[in-house]
Design an enzyme around this catalytic site. Sequence first.
Site, PDB file in Angstrom:
ATOM      1  N   ASP A 171       9.334  14.188  52.786  1.00 41.68           N
ATOM      2  CA  ASP A 171      10.804  14.184  52.808  1.00 41.68           C
ATOM      3  C   ASP A 171      11.347  15.347  51.966  1.00 41.68           C
ATOM      4  OD1 ASP A 171      10.731  11.760  54.269  1.00 41.68           O
ATOM      5  OD2 ASP A 171      12.536  11.028  53.265  1.00 41.68           O
ATOM      6  N   TYR A 203       0.061   1.319  50.567  1.00 39.53           N
ATOM      7  CA  TYR A 203       0.638   0.733  51.775  1.00 39.53           C
ATOM      8  C   TYR A 203      -0.192  -0.428  52.313  1.00 39.53           C
ATOM      9  CZ  TYR A 203       4.190   4.342  52.634  1.00 39.53           C
ATOM     10  OH  TYR A 203       5.290   5.154  52.572  1.00 39.53           O
ATOM     11  N   ASP A 211       4.199  10.603  51.672  1.00 41.68           N
ATOM     12  CA  ASP A 211       5.487  10.108  52.164  1.00 41.68           C
ATOM     13  C   ASP A 211       6.615  10.800  51.403  1.00 41.68           C
ATOM     14  OD1 ASP A 211       7.330   8.349  53.510  1.00 41.68           O
ATOM     15  OD2 ASP A 211       7.468   7.206  51.653  1.00 41.68           O
ATOM     16  N   ASP A 251       3.386  15.169  40.105  1.00 42.67           N
ATOM     17  CA  ASP A 251       4.669  15.521  39.477  1.00 42.67           C
ATOM     18  C   ASP A 251       4.869  17.032  39.480  1.00 42.67           C
ATOM     19  OD1 ASP A 251       2.539  15.633  37.678  1.00 42.67           O
ATOM     20  OD2 ASP A 251       3.629  14.744  35.986  1.00 42.67           O
ATOM     21  N   LYS A 274      -3.016  12.217  41.041  1.00 48.89           N
ATOM     22  CA  LYS A 274      -2.544  11.878  39.688  1.00 48.89           C
ATOM     23  C   LYS A 274      -3.783  11.440  38.901  1.00 48.89           C
ATOM     24  CE  LYS A 274       0.797  11.135  36.667  1.00 48.89           C
ATOM     25  NZ  LYS A 274       1.642  12.205  36.096  1.00 48.89           N
TER      26      LYS A 274
HETATM   27  C1  IPM Z   1       7.587   7.737  57.173  1.00 44.25           C
HETATM   28  C2  IPM Z   1       8.420   6.517  56.881  1.00 44.25           C
HETATM   29  C3  IPM Z   1       7.520   5.284  56.953  1.00 44.25           C
HETATM   30  C4  IPM Z   1       6.444   5.440  55.885  1.00 44.25           C
HETATM   31  C5  IPM Z   1       8.270   3.933  56.803  1.00 44.25           C
HETATM   32  C6  IPM Z   1       9.343   3.776  57.832  1.00 44.25           C
HETATM   33  C7  IPM Z   1       7.308   2.760  56.873  1.00 44.25           C
HETATM   34  O1  IPM Z   1       9.059   6.646  55.660  1.00 44.25           O
HETATM   35  O2  IPM Z   1       6.985   7.793  58.262  1.00 44.25           O
HETATM   36  O3  IPM Z   1       7.554   8.631  56.338  1.00 44.25           O
HETATM   37  O4  IPM Z   1       6.688   5.125  54.713  1.00 44.25           O
HETATM   38  O5  IPM Z   1       5.336   5.873  56.250  1.00 44.25           O
HETATM   39 MG    MG Z   2       8.846   8.582  54.804  1.00 48.30          MG
END
Ligand code: IPM
Ligand code: MG
Length: 358
Positions: free
Chosen positions: A251, A141, A247, A223, A191
């Site tokens: 999710d 990032y 990240d 993975d 990794k």
């Molecule tokens: C998160 C989001 C952010 C990230 C984006 C919006 C920059 O996906 O907070 O998980 O990648 O950190």
């Molecule tokens: Mg995210």
Amino acid sequence: MQLNIAVVPGDGIGPEVTNQAIAVLRAVAQKFGHTLKHTTKNIGGAALVASGDPLPPDTLDACLSADAVLLGAVGGPAFDSYPRLKRPEAGLLRLRQELGAYANLRPAVCYAALETSSPLRADVVHGTNIMIVRELLGGLYFGQPRSLDGEPGARVAINTMRYSESEVERIARVAFDLAGKRRKKILSVDKSNVLECSRLWREVVTGVAAEYPNISLAHQYIDSAAMLLVMKPTEFDVVLTENMFGDILSDQAGGVCGSLGLLASASIGGKVGLYEPVHGSAPDIAGKGIANPLGAILSIGMMLRHSFHLEHEAESIETAVGTVLSQGCRTKDLARSGESALSTSEMGARVVSVLNAH
Ligand code: IPM
Ligand code: MG
């Protein structure tokens, strides 16, 4: 106690969910005798449209002088073709950096009432309670060099994954300290069979572990960790990982628990903590009043715990969320076929009324 909050609702469903989260914070403040002062500022696409800057100076000033910041979400398809520094996401990344928020805590809890909302079998997700500790200011990032150059048809893009020992060490300590208050188990995800960053990560984490003899540490490749997370989510306690892996895994953990809309996060380590639901701006449902506000509401719980050290207040929010879910309250993302769904504001109001009743 005086609670001085900066609210940056951002884009898409951000304003809808932060409104409900602030209503819940107001109810908690009233119930426990705290005073709430909050100021609202633009960030992300909303700020780009208003001022051409995804993190305008007055927003940054308000955040830096608050005790804690609540963020909704940033981003939207209208900005997809904007240059990197003029994208909504750039505002959020700069805010995290300016606040020194290197530690992103993302709990993923499968509530008993929602075991049947997960796409996984109830017996697989039953009891899932994970704390993802994501490094937030390093890796791909922020690493330099980065570029996208060249003539059409022959363009080349570069991103750099970079970590220093001290960056790995400080996030590892956050994970070990948290694990001590939980089930004393850390899975460090990397990794290291391919990446130098991960080899360094593994060595430094192993070094820190020597100072925490009561915490058990295991290492897993990303993975294989992604696979295990859906196969055996209950085996995870604290997951320690770098920015991009965290990240993605967070999710995925949202999916395991039934909806990403439930997940809260705390971005801490600097002077002012930033609290943000894990979900994005969800442009497809923005403005419809159907978004799930629980991720934002639970982020307020994390704010009370980590920025204000108000543990009872934090728990009262978590308990209220558990109660409304067990009463059958569902937003559209959680409702199964045949179940009716509450609007964003109805869900927020239910949480407030449970708080007021206890
Ligand atoms: C998160 C989001 C952010 C990230 C984006 C919006 C920059 O996906 O907070 O998980 O990648 O950190
Ligand atoms: Mg995210």
